[in-house]
Motif scaffolding. Sequence first.
Motif, mmCIF file in Angstrom:
data_model
loop_
_atom_site.group_PDB
_atom_site.id
_atom_site.type_symbol
_atom_site.label_atom_id
_atom_site.label_comp_id
_atom_site.label_asym_id
_atom_site.label_seq_id
_atom_site.Cartn_x
_atom_site.Cartn_y
_atom_site.Cartn_z
ATOM 1 N N TYR A 178 0.866 -1.192 0.000
ATOM 2 C CA TYR A 178 0.000 0.000 0.000
ATOM 3 C C TYR A 178 0.891 1.226 0.000
ATOM 4 O O TYR A 178 2.126 1.119 0.073
ATOM 5 C CB TYR A 178 -0.947 0.004 1.219
ATOM 6 C CG TYR A 178 -0.242 -0.054 2.560
ATOM 7 C CD1 TYR A 178 0.166 1.118 3.212
ATOM 8 C CD2 TYR A 178 0.042 -1.281 3.178
ATOM 9 C CE1 TYR A 178 0.831 1.060 4.436
ATOM 10 C CE2 TYR A 178 0.706 -1.330 4.396
ATOM 11 C CZ TYR A 178 1.106 -0.158 5.020
ATOM 12 O OH TYR A 178 1.766 -0.202 6.214
ATOM 13 N N HIS A 179 0.268 2.393 -0.105
ATOM 14 C CA HIS A 179 1.017 3.651 -0.053
ATOM 15 C C HIS A 179 0.566 4.479 1.144
ATOM 16 O O HIS A 179 -0.574 4.362 1.589
ATOM 17 C CB HIS A 179 0.804 4.468 -1.339
ATOM 18 C CG HIS A 179 1.437 3.856 -2.558
ATOM 19 N ND1 HIS A 179 0.842 2.827 -3.266
ATOM 20 C CD2 HIS A 179 2.608 4.117 -3.182
ATOM 21 C CE1 HIS A 179 1.631 2.488 -4.276
ATOM 22 N NE2 HIS A 179 2.714 3.257 -4.253
ATOM 23 N N VAL A 180 1.467 5.312 1.611
ATOM 24 C CA VAL A 180 1.160 6.254 2.698
ATOM 25 C C VAL A 180 1.153 7.663 2.101
ATOM 26 O O VAL A 180 2.038 8.008 1.313
ATOM 27 C CB VAL A 180 2.224 6.158 3.813
ATOM 28 C CG1 VAL A 180 2.055 7.275 4.834
ATOM 29 C CG2 VAL A 180 2.147 4.799 4.498
ATOM 30 N N TYR A 181 0.162 8.445 2.470
ATOM 31 C CA TYR A 181 0.009 9.792 1.911
ATOM 32 C C TYR A 181 0.017 10.850 3.014
ATOM 33 O O TYR A 181 -0.104 10.528 4.203
ATOM 34 C CB TYR A 181 -1.307 9.901 1.147
ATOM 35 C CG TYR A 181 -1.431 8.934 -0.005
ATOM 36 C CD1 TYR A 181 -1.052 9.315 -1.295
ATOM 37 C CD2 TYR A 181 -1.906 7.635 0.191
ATOM 38 C CE1 TYR A 181 -1.163 8.423 -2.355
ATOM 39 C CE2 TYR A 181 -2.006 6.747 -0.858
ATOM 40 C CZ TYR A 181 -1.640 7.135 -2.133
ATOM 41 O OH TYR A 181 -1.740 6.257 -3.169
ATOM 42 N N GLY A 182 0.058 12.086 2.613
ATOM 43 C CA GLY A 182 -0.049 13.181 3.577
ATOM 44 C C GLY A 182 0.222 14.497 2.888
ATOM 45 O O GLY A 182 0.682 14.522 1.735
ATOM 46 N N THR A 183 -0.103 15.586 3.571
ATOM 47 C CA THR A 183 0.168 16.920 3.036
ATOM 48 C C THR A 183 0.599 17.837 4.172
ATOM 49 O O THR A 183 -0.060 17.875 5.214
ATOM 50 C CB THR A 183 -1.095 17.511 2.376
ATOM 51 O OG1 THR A 183 -1.436 16.698 1.249
ATOM 52 C CG2 THR A 183 -0.848 18.934 1.891
ATOM 53 N N ALA A 184 1.696 18.540 3.944
ATOM 54 C CA ALA A 184 2.184 19.490 4.947
ATOM 55 C C ALA A 184 2.171 20.891 4.381
ATOM 56 O O ALA A 184 2.413 21.093 3.191
ATOM 57 C CB ALA A 184 3.609 19.130 5.369
#
Length: 749
Positions: free
Chosen positions: A597-603
């Motif tokens: 799977y992939h891990v996502y995020g936004t900073a």
Amino acid sequence: MKNVDSAGHVTGRSIYLDDIPVMQGTLYALPYDAPSAHAHIKKLDVSEAAAMPGVIRILTYKDIPGENQIGGIIPDEPLFAEKEVHFWGMPVALIIATSEDAAIQARKLITIELEELPVITDPREARAKGELIIPPRTFKLGDPKQAWSNCAHVFEGRADTNGQEHLYIETQGAYAYPTEHGSIRISSSTQGPTAVQKTIAKVLGVAMHKVEVDVTRLGGGFGGKEDQASAWATMVALASYLLKKPVKLAMHRMDDMRMTGKRHPYSSDFKIGLDKDLKIVAYEATFHQNAGAAADLSPAVMERTLFHATNSYFVPNVEVTAYCCRTHLPPNTAFRGFGGPQGMFVIESAIAEAARALGVSAREIQRRNLMPEGSEFSYGQIAEHVNATPAWELADKTFDFDKQQKEVDAFNAIGETHKKGMAIMPICFGISFTNTPMNHARALVHVYQDGSVGVSTGGVEMGQGLNTKMVQVAAAVFSIDPSRVKLESTNTTRVANTSPSAASATADLNGKALEIGCNAILERIKEKASRILKSKPEAITIENEAVMNNGQATDLDWKKLIHACHWDRVHLSESGHYATPEIHFDKSKEKGHPFAYHVYGTAVVMVTVDCIRGTYVVDAVKLVHDFGKRMNDAVDIGQIEGGLVQGLGWMTMEEIVYNDKGKLLSNALSTYKVPDIHSVPKEITIEALPTDGHPLAIRRSKAVGEPPLMYGIGVYFAIQNAIKAFRPDARMVFDAPYTPEKVLMSLYA
Ligand code: MTE
Ligand code: HPA
Ligand code: MOS
């Protein structure tokens, strides 16, 4: 649940390599390393050093009973130099003495005559001279060559990132002693106990079963001990094997910095094409990876650069090529992110360049190109459960990007000497070893007759909280108090053939194996309970140590049940094995489904630049992260904070400098600056993206070790935006780290 190690850490009772009580007769090893990056060895003279009081012996390649070879992926790296040295700091000999001091004194007396050879430190020069460790690799999607003609805008540029020193608090080290039948036992500060075992067996010319490797915990690894712990462990093992004595080596900081490899510097070219709506139509990049003098893990690191070359964006036409360039630096190695950050910096640079040229905000381009559900990565995996847009939108909703930008603009309209800059940094990181066969693990579980539980896994605790998560897993499966569970050291005789603790996958792989092991025992004890309670195994559950029958409390509890199982000769031990399902990759086509799977995020990142001095502060990093269903908030937040700060250190202040002869100049903490309490963001806000997590993640809690490092990349672009506010025509360079010197040059030169 609290971290099981925190009390030990703050009271100083946790045991690291150098805390292991030494046995009587222990000898001390110290490597003598080459004072040149590329040379023929004409003469090595150790006679004076060998004659010093306290010196027992000085070993060279001639003393190796097996192979003088420690290369993991490619056998191209001798343990000790023979006729040539390939990097400054390459081990040539090993001093064994009765004390560390005696060894240090003796080292000064060794002399070497060298015939200097030409030195390459630049990967582009290496490529031009055909110095490649493996043939280049290309990932391709669509047809970029064709697509350029459909682009309204095309931009090209160059983006460079420097290396990074791991600076684990505990330096490299190992302690070996002989046991019976020509065997040997080694305590090693390694992320890869099996790699150490295998390397020692090869160098000593013995079977792997003669080598037992034990790891209690590391004072940090960060990738620097995935492969590069093996050399030092092999040296002490060799000395111990030959001298039949305990031998120890705990490296001095400057020796460690000089002799070990670091994050790979990259020098890359990009070309990006957009349509009139700012959709990215095509992207090309060429990556020159500075591998150093031997392969080490470089081919695998290079592969991950290609996997992450488009970060969290969908680009229909992609062609990315990477070169693994042999230079005369110490072999570079794994470092948190494993090549991914280097690839992501380049596409973020390309977007920043396009934004500058078009006079739009990079945010406009980023937002429009986030991966939609079901889109294809350049390597053929179809993106499922994509959280790129949800993370972005929740970050925008929570932190209000427009409002933040307005505040920045208002500040910049008044401020003359100080300017603020803002940048958004979305991330996407694939979880699994990119090398599919490495994705497996085992765990050994003993339930003792008093109801306490001992757990061994193949995973190594290095500060990332693995032990705590493993205790949680076992306690959850059995539904018992976590204090009943003890995590044992990682030992190759209890759990064999392990993959290193790396790729952020340690808790997933070892945790799933542990669940399987615990569940097998649980089945057997439930069966016993059903016999005692004259019920069916399916009717039995354990809830908070109470044994329930059809949901009703009974007289039995965990302790009584285990006691009964033991006296009824129920098998209370189990070894669980787990191999990640679904993943595959075909290197001949460069297509497949490599990640579980992939891990996502936004900073969102805010900085203030002092435009007189070129210095800056990171005002705030606020982010939304895709944790899945978090199993331990404190541990995971610690990983975000640590990763972020390590990432921004790489982007801003950590500057590795080699001179043109290949000598490391930033060779101590006085010349190499890592973030301290003054340089961390003044504010860090971490929001969890609410999701159900992923079934291939341990208890649906997604891997968290590496991804947050890449939020730090946003700091580079925030600084760049502040510079633009001071001087709109400033020449934009993509050349990390953005040290204050470089900022000043951008502001005025
Ligand atoms: N956190 C601490 N405190 N110390 C470390 O050495 N290593 C990082 C990350 N977080 C590290 C860390 C790296 S490079 C990896 S791959 C992961 O932890 C490894 O552990 P995991 O697989 O359990 O996440
Ligand atoms: N990540 C980290 N370490 C590794 C990998 C990876 O993908 N492959 C081999 N070692
Ligand atoms: Mo981490 S770089 O995979 O050890």
